[in-house]
Motif scaffolding. Sequence first.
Motif, PDB file in Angstrom:
ATOM      1  N   THR A   1       0.789  -1.242   0.056  1.00 21.46           N
ATOM      2  CA  THR A   1       0.077  -0.106   0.050  1.00 21.46           C
ATOM      3  C   THR A   1       1.030   1.246  -0.001  1.00 21.46           C
ATOM      4  O   THR A   1       0.520   2.371  -0.433  1.00 21.46           O
ATOM      5  CB  THR A   1      -1.095  -0.076   1.109  1.00 21.46           C
ATOM      6  OG1 THR A   1      -0.057  -0.307   2.409  1.00 21.46           O
ATOM      7  CG2 THR A   1      -2.005  -1.160   1.266  1.00 21.46           C
ATOM      8  N   ASP A   2       1.979   1.305   0.658  1.00 20.23           N
ATOM      9  CA  ASP A   2       2.775   2.331   0.440  1.00 20.23           C
ATOM     10  C   ASP A   2       3.305   2.817  -0.840  1.00 20.23           C
ATOM     11  O   ASP A   2       3.529   3.762  -1.153  1.00 20.23           O
ATOM     12  CB  ASP A   2       4.045   2.288   1.422  1.00 20.23           C
ATOM     13  CG  ASP A   2       3.633   2.478   3.078  1.00 20.23           C
ATOM     14  OD1 ASP A   2       2.540   2.975   3.321  1.00 20.23           O
ATOM     15  OD2 ASP A   2       4.678   2.120   3.937  1.00 20.23           O
ATOM     16  N   ALA A   3       3.746   1.810  -1.460  1.00 24.09           N
ATOM     17  CA  ALA A   3       4.329   1.934  -2.980  1.00 24.09           C
ATOM     18  C   ALA A   3       3.235   2.454  -3.726  1.00 24.09           C
ATOM     19  O   ALA A   3       3.281   3.460  -4.699  1.00 24.09           O
ATOM     20  CB  ALA A   3       4.746   0.747  -3.433  1.00 24.09           C
ATOM     21  N   ALA A   4       1.857   1.963  -3.477  1.00 18.39           N
ATOM     22  CA  ALA A   4       0.649   2.108  -4.160  1.00 18.39           C
ATOM     23  C   ALA A   4       0.465   3.785  -4.108  1.00 18.39           C
ATOM     24  O   ALA A   4       0.013   4.525  -5.153  1.00 18.39           O
ATOM     25  CB  ALA A   4      -0.526   1.778  -3.924  1.00 18.39           C
ATOM     26  N   TRP A   5       0.539   4.233  -2.689  1.00 18.20           N
ATOM     27  CA  TRP A   5       0.342   5.814  -2.654  1.00 18.20           C
ATOM     28  C   TRP A   5       1.422   6.381  -3.111  1.00 18.20           C
ATOM     29  O   TRP A   5       1.207   7.628  -3.779  1.00 18.20           O
ATOM     30  CB  TRP A   5       0.329   6.106  -1.087  1.00 18.20           C
ATOM     31  CG  TRP A   5      -0.254   7.522  -0.688  1.00 18.20           C
ATOM     32  CD1 TRP A   5       0.719   8.403   0.084  1.00 18.20           C
ATOM     33  CD2 TRP A   5      -1.413   8.071  -1.058  1.00 18.20           C
ATOM     34  NE1 TRP A   5      -0.029   9.588  -0.047  1.00 18.20           N
ATOM     35  CE2 TRP A   5      -1.208   9.381  -0.745  1.00 18.20           C
ATOM     36  CE3 TRP A   5      -2.483   7.638  -1.562  1.00 18.20           C
ATOM     37  CZ2 TRP A   5      -2.161  10.320  -0.810  1.00 18.20           C
ATOM     38  CZ3 TRP A   5      -3.580   8.479  -1.924  1.00 18.20           C
ATOM     39  CH2 TRP A   5      -3.408   9.996  -1.633  1.00 18.20           C
ATOM     40  N   ARG A   6       2.822   6.289  -3.158  1.00 19.45           N
ATOM     41  CA  ARG A   6       3.757   6.751  -3.844  1.00 19.45           C
ATOM     42  C   ARG A   6       3.574   6.925  -5.355  1.00 19.45           C
ATOM     43  O   ARG A   6       3.798   7.963  -5.884  1.00 19.45           O
ATOM     44  CB  ARG A   6       5.104   6.138  -3.504  1.00 19.45           C
ATOM     45  CG  ARG A   6       5.531   6.309  -2.062  1.00 19.45           C
ATOM     46  CD  ARG A   6       6.991   5.815  -1.850  1.00 19.45           C
ATOM     47  NE  ARG A   6       7.456   4.316  -2.243  1.00 19.45           N
ATOM     48  CZ  ARG A   6       7.225   3.505  -1.270  1.00 19.45           C
ATOM     49  NH1 ARG A   6       6.857   3.850  -0.149  1.00 19.45           N
ATOM     50  NH2 ARG A   6       7.506   2.155  -1.674  1.00 19.45           N
ATOM     51  N   THR A   7       2.980   5.985  -5.845  1.00 21.59           N
ATOM     52  CA  THR A   7       2.586   6.083  -7.365  1.00 21.59           C
ATOM     53  C   THR A   7       1.736   6.967  -7.622  1.00 21.59           C
ATOM     54  O   THR A   7       1.871   7.630  -8.782  1.00 21.59           O
ATOM     55  CB  THR A   7       2.262   4.762  -7.683  1.00 21.59           C
ATOM     56  OG1 THR A   7       3.322   3.572  -7.540  1.00 21.59           O
ATOM     57  CG2 THR A   7       1.926   4.703  -9.363  1.00 21.59           C
ATOM     58  N   ILE A   8       0.771   7.163  -6.804  1.00 18.52           N
ATOM     59  CA  ILE A   8      -0.562   8.034  -6.978  1.00 18.52           C
ATOM     60  C   ILE A   8      -0.138   9.402  -6.668  1.00 18.52           C
ATOM     61  O   ILE A   8       0.040  10.320  -7.813  1.00 18.52           O
ATOM     62  CB  ILE A   8      -1.714   7.949  -5.815  1.00 18.52           C
ATOM     63  CG1 ILE A   8      -2.290   6.616  -6.429  1.00 18.52           C
ATOM     64  CG2 ILE A   8      -2.551   9.009  -5.888  1.00 18.52           C
ATOM     65  CD1 ILE A   8      -3.363   6.040  -5.320  1.00 18.52           C
ATOM     66  N   ILE A   9       0.881   9.651  -5.885  1.00 22.24           N
ATOM     67  CA  ILE A   9       1.263  11.160  -5.317  1.00 22.24           C
ATOM     68  C   ILE A   9       2.388  11.601  -6.633  1.00 22.24           C
ATOM     69  O   ILE A   9       2.392  12.593  -7.257  1.00 22.24           O
ATOM     70  CB  ILE A   9       1.976  11.157  -4.089  1.00 22.24           C
ATOM     71  CG1 ILE A   9       0.756  11.311  -2.921  1.00 22.24           C
ATOM     72  CG2 ILE A   9       2.776  12.308  -3.986  1.00 22.24           C
ATOM     73  CD1 ILE A   9      -0.157  12.252  -3.023  1.00 22.24           C
ATOM     74  N   ALA A  10       3.201  10.610  -7.071  1.00 23.85           N
ATOM     75  CA  ALA A  10       4.173  10.904  -7.972  1.00 23.85           C
ATOM     76  C   ALA A  10       3.485  11.312  -9.543  1.00 23.85           C
ATOM     77  O   ALA A  10       3.833  12.338 -10.116  1.00 23.85           O
ATOM     78  CB  ALA A  10       4.925   9.793  -8.343  1.00 23.85           C
ATOM     79  N   ALA A  11       2.341  10.724  -9.621  1.00 24.29           N
ATOM     80  CA  ALA A  11       1.536  11.119 -10.763  1.00 24.29           C
ATOM     81  C   ALA A  11       0.480  12.120 -10.671  1.00 24.29           C
ATOM     82  O   ALA A  11      -0.003  12.715 -11.718  1.00 24.29           O
ATOM     83  CB  ALA A  11       0.681   9.759 -11.524  1.00 24.29           C
ATOM     84  N   LEU A  12       0.367  12.750  -9.602  1.00 18.15           N
ATOM     85  CA  LEU A  12      -0.832  13.715  -9.273  1.00 18.15           C
ATOM     86  C   LEU A  12      -0.754  14.810 -10.073  1.00 18.15           C
ATOM     87  O   LEU A  12      -1.728  15.488 -10.628  1.00 18.15           O
ATOM     88  CB  LEU A  12      -0.976  13.722  -7.775  1.00 18.15           C
ATOM     89  CG  LEU A  12      -2.228  14.635  -7.384  1.00 18.15           C
ATOM     90  CD1 LEU A  12      -3.502  13.805  -7.879  1.00 18.15           C
ATOM     91  CD2 LEU A  12      -2.346  14.909  -5.994  1.00 18.15           C
ATOM     92  N   PRO A  13       0.657  15.279 -10.151  1.00 18.44           N
ATOM     93  CA  PRO A  13       0.622  16.658 -11.161  1.00 18.44           C
ATOM     94  C   PRO A  13       0.220  16.515 -12.616  1.00 18.44           C
ATOM     95  O   PRO A  13      -0.047  17.675 -13.352  1.00 18.44           O
ATOM     96  CB  PRO A  13       2.343  16.898 -11.108  1.00 18.44           C
ATOM     97  CG  PRO A  13       2.604  16.241  -9.697  1.00 18.44           C
ATOM     98  CD  PRO A  13       1.695  15.098  -9.472  1.00 18.44           C
TER      99      PRO A  13
END
Length: 628
Positions: free
Chosen positions: A323-335
């Motif tokens: 789940t931590d990697a999943a959240w990092r993926t989302i935040i990195a792509a959010l811009p």
Amino acid sequence: MNEVTFEWRPFLERWSEEWADACDPEEEFPDETALRERWLGFTPASAARIAAAEERLGCRFPPSYRAFLEVSDGWRNAGGFVGLLAGTAQARWYEDEAGFGALYREDLGEDSSPEEIAEVGMWSRALQLDVESDATYILMDPQDVSGDGEWAVYCHKVWAAAPPKRYESFRAYMEAMYREFHCLRTHVYGDKEFVNATTRALDAVAEEAWRVALGGDYAQARTALLEPDAFGRPRAGTLLWQIQLMLGEAAYSRGGSHVSAAVQAQEFPPPPEAGASGDGTYGAHALLIGPFRRSKPFFRYTAPGPFGIAVEEAREQARWGDTDAAWRTIIAALPQWQPLANDHLTPFGLLEDSLLGPLVTAERKRELLAVPRGPEAVPGPGPVASALDPGGLAWLADRQAGGLAAGYRFVLVEGADPAELPGRIGADEEAVLHQPMTQWDVDNMRHSRGESSSYDDKPVVSVGRSAAGWSFAFDGEARGFDQERFVSPVGAASLGTRAVVVWSSRAEPSSPSVFHLSVAENGAEQYAFTAREAEIVRSGHIPPALNPDLFFAHAGSGEAWVSGERRALEAITAEFGVSLPRYALSSHCRLHRFRTRSWTRPPRSGETYTVVRWGDRAVHWRQGVADV
């Protein structure tokens, strides 16, 4: 509030002119004089007339009401439910004519605050200002006085079935009614659009707040949107709702915001099936259906472009426990996320995604709001995504933090894909990997079997990926450990590789604390130990770093045992480089599941056993002695 400098005349003129422009004589029946003169008020009250009214009533009017009377001796259409507001001639003492004071007095108790007690007395001492209304009372309380001499105004709508709404002064009440007029006109259905200088200025504020919020300053945007929202500006309300939703100040409801059709289609789950929910509200983790709870229908959030691709990648990570990697993926792509319309501020549909929604904690919602995104965002490193998993295995020793009431057990398999685990240790008749499900789904699956026994121990385990290329199968509801009947799945799990099994059971009234470790390679157990308070049973060549004497030789029970368990888990982590995801294994998250083979053998001749059957709201127990 400075009543001396407040200019009543421009305020009342603006209100009157906007009201007149909004009227449609063919559909409504406004006051013809007010419409013709474009003035909702009356002639000003002279100083003598005000003084005479004060003498008649035996009081001096509060500053804002007195200043109002000097501009207009009364008012028509005060909001949507008061047709005529009193001037000097109509103001009178209310004296609780309808008995509301007695009604509210019945609700007082020993824990009632002084403010609540004082408010009940308002009904018998207030000055009544409503003359013509839709079952609405406007009352000024001469004993609820501010430091500058203002009387509080109470608005009681009988049909609203709610306590009176309090305003700090007559001016505050009139400003609220002006906003109410705007809200009601904005939401009138018809071809005539409600647009004027006030609405254009408020919409400009909402436009700027949208850009500010997309830039990451959600606090400033939230503050700016409060006034346009109070005037009922639809876009402002929709944008503010999205910020409040992320801050936990608003509910996730399809009716909670008037977003455009494209945003509705992307961000909201499909409506629940008839009878499944009934109120169209989302956000609860389970629905109460029949005797058991069940999860909401599965929802898969999608978005266009690079952000949508990242969401799919994050979902793949989350469904196997990272789940931590999943959240990092989302935040990195959010811009790279793009709004679908000018009323779109965040990918709030993520909150309802069955796999990703549980990852969006309160802290992460604020983190999401703070990331610059949209057409003007510049992709960059952004904030460091918050982590929820401590890593390793030692967190398992803290029952409360891990949500493990009684005990836990797990299997770790090196180099195997999680999807392979049912084929290795799955129950013969149910060796299938189920779609990601919550603990509530597991409970229903367990109940659907209708029977359990003390010798048929087949838990429904969570499946995922651990660190260093290992996979796990985890049961967080393991009960008492029976050394005589225990059958470790470690051998079957290790075919062609290595496997580790751990079972921890904390002391209960009928059984002591137990910690078991077994390790196998290519189908053969290499070593194992079982610590039961001061007693340790061991087999095989145990590596020095895993020597149970280091952890449990003097553990006994209580805190000493917990400390030993924690050190044992730390040693297992170091020996194999493994970990388990604490957050993914919590009750909110969905993981793939399957039912394992029994962890206990059948009873031998002469051994006792217990069978529990349930159905038709009844539970039946049966005990017996095996005759094999």
